[in-house]
Write a protein that holds these residues in place. Structure first.
Motif, PDB file in Angstrom:
ATOM      1  N   TYR A 105       0.864  -1.185   0.000  1.00  0.00           N
ATOM      2  CA  TYR A 105       0.000   0.000   0.000  1.00  0.00           C
ATOM      3  C   TYR A 105       0.898   1.231   0.000  1.00  0.00           C
ATOM      4  O   TYR A 105       1.080   1.899   1.011  1.00  0.00           O
TER       5      TYR A 105
ATOM      6  N   ASP B  31       2.768   4.605  -2.598  1.00  0.00           N
ATOM      7  CA  ASP B  31       2.488   5.583  -3.661  1.00  0.00           C
ATOM      8  C   ASP B  31       1.089   6.171  -3.493  1.00  0.00           C
ATOM      9  O   ASP B  31       0.301   6.252  -4.445  1.00  0.00           O
ATOM     10  N   ILE B  32       0.772   6.592  -2.270  1.00  0.00           N
ATOM     11  CA  ILE B  32      -0.527   7.211  -1.986  1.00  0.00           C
ATOM     12  C   ILE B  32      -0.419   8.696  -2.297  1.00  0.00           C
ATOM     13  O   ILE B  32       0.427   9.388  -1.720  1.00  0.00           O
TER      14      ILE B  32
ATOM     15  N   ASN C  54      -4.948   0.910  -3.396  1.00  0.00           N
ATOM     16  CA  ASN C  54      -4.867   2.236  -4.018  1.00  0.00           C
ATOM     17  C   ASN C  54      -6.089   2.517  -4.888  1.00  0.00           C
ATOM     18  O   ASN C  54      -6.587   3.653  -4.910  1.00  0.00           O
ATOM     19  N   ASP C  55      -6.586   1.505  -5.600  1.00  0.00           N
ATOM     20  CA  ASP C  55      -7.785   1.700  -6.425  1.00  0.00           C
ATOM     21  C   ASP C  55      -9.011   1.946  -5.564  1.00  0.00           C
ATOM     22  O   ASP C  55      -9.854   2.785  -5.887  1.00  0.00           O
TER      23      ASP C  55
ATOM     24  N   ALA D 160      -8.833   5.425  -4.002  1.00  0.00           N
ATOM     25  CA  ALA D 160      -9.044   6.446  -5.037  1.00  0.00           C
ATOM     26  C   ALA D 160     -10.532   6.644  -5.298  1.00  0.00           C
ATOM     27  O   ALA D 160     -10.994   7.783  -5.475  1.00  0.00           O
TER      28      ALA D 160
END
Length: 380
Positions: free
Chosen positions: A160, A162-163, A357-358, A361
């Protein structure tokens, strides 16, 4: 073949497969080998004698012979023979029009190469050990790990990363800005007033709804347990000034009395019909099993109440990538019959953090759209 005392594997490699015939568990010399076997040959260190007719000695099955030749384990050859028998049975049933098992039907499902590529790129099927090795070698993972050494507010799953900064601002990078519990309700009157946009997580008992909420918000606020049915009420959490997150009781098997489960069912329908701030329901599905009957019944209820919902596959780290691609194809076909079901399935692992991440988002997009609706009239 003279009676030379060679290693058993070397002798077997010469005889197998062109010089041996099999009948049941007994291995016989083929006609090609008869002319070379004028006298008995002892296979060194095995206690077996090769004659013109058969192997004499302890029972020596085809599985044992193949294990000796290839160097693979006996269990490997047993599993290969079982798989071959299943394949032959499936082919016979297909030819004769017989009934095919659910497992055989699942294996016959074609694999979409685009879905398989997406699964491999997101590493959603990677086990924890592989995920941690990847994160330790990734420069971005190393950078985030250095930043988090002095912060004890959350434990981030290894994949988890690259936020984006706006998303991190929503889920909170400080302890006081993290997910906060505000209310638990068993009726409509006990629910907090509608204000912020809401997203709800629902699924079968013990599917991992609370674990996903904790993982995607980098918190430990939502109570999770291995015991099915620990969520006994509608739990409302808030990401400060951004989004309301609802952890709904699980349907299906749960350690709850029938009267309470019937109360939940009625409350589900009232909540989805009257809660205007509810923007989306995330239906959490175990990726190992796909849609069960109670999952379809709940999606039918969402369709009747005209509630927008999206399917989320969880526990993907416990599934092989090919099987996950097949499961995705089957569930996408089932979703075609639902007008309110989004035609995009999210695949995540709360354990390794892959795919989160999806999900976050989409949550950020829902909260951001609602804020723009509230701000634009004031600016005008």
């Amino acid at each position: 073949c003279p009676d030379m005392r060679l290693e058993p594997r070397r002798i077997l490699a010469v005889l197998f497969p062109s010089m041996l015939l099999f009948r049941g568990s007994t291995a016989f010399l083929s006609p090609l080998a008869l002319q070379h076997a004028s006298r008995p040959l002892q296979l060194a260190k095995t206690g077996l004698w090769v004659t013109r007719d058969r192997f004499v000695g302890p029972q020596f099955s085809r599985i044992g012979l193949e294990s000796a030749v290839t160097g693979r384990s006996r269990q490997f050859h047993v599993s290969m023979i079982r798989r071959q028998k299943v394949t032959e049975k499936t082919e016979r049933n297909a030819e004769t029009g017989g009934e095919i098992s659910n497992r055989a039907k699942f294996r016959q499902t074609p694999i979409d190469p685009r879905v398989l590529a997406q699964i491999e790129q997101s590493r959603v099927c990677s086990p924890m050990g592989k995920a941690m090795r990847y994160a330790s070698r990734s420069p971005l993972g190393q950078e985030m790990r250095e930043k988090e050494k002095s912060f004890k507010g959350f434990a981030r799953p290894p994949l988890y990363i690259d936020i984006p900064a706006p998303v991190m601002d929503m889920i909170g990078d400080r302890k006081k800005d993290k997910l906060t519990f505000i209310a638990g309700a068993m009726n409509m009157e006990a629910m907090p007033p509608a204000g912020l946009p809401e997203v709800a997580f629902c699924g079968r008992s013990n599917v991992g709804k609370s674990s996903i909420i904790n993982a995607v918000t980098l918190s430990t606020t939502a109570r999770s347990s291995d015991k099915p049915g620990m969520t006994q009420e509608f739990n409302f959490y808030v990401l400060p000034r951004k989004l309301m997150v609802v952890d709904m009781p699980g349907y299906g098997f749960a350690f709850a009395n029938p009267h309470k489960m019937e109360t939940w069912k009625l409350l589900f329908e009232r909540y989805m019909q009257s809660r205007k701030s509810l923007k989306r329901v995330f239906v959490v599905i175990d990726a190992r099993h796909g849609f069960k009957e109670n999952d379809k019944a709940f999606m039918d209820q969402l369709e009747r109440t005209r509630t927008l919902f999206q399917v989320v596959f969880t526990k993907c780290d416990l599934v092989h990538s090919d099987d996950l691609a097949r499961r995705h194809t089957i569930c996408m076909e089932a979703l075609q019959g639902y007008g309110k079901g989004m035609k995009k399935i999210l695949m995540v692992s709360a354990y390794t953090g892959a795919g989160l991440n999806d999900l976050v988002a989409d949550m950020y997009q829902l909260s951001n759209k609602e804020q723009k609706k509230r701000v634009l009239p004031q600016q005008a």
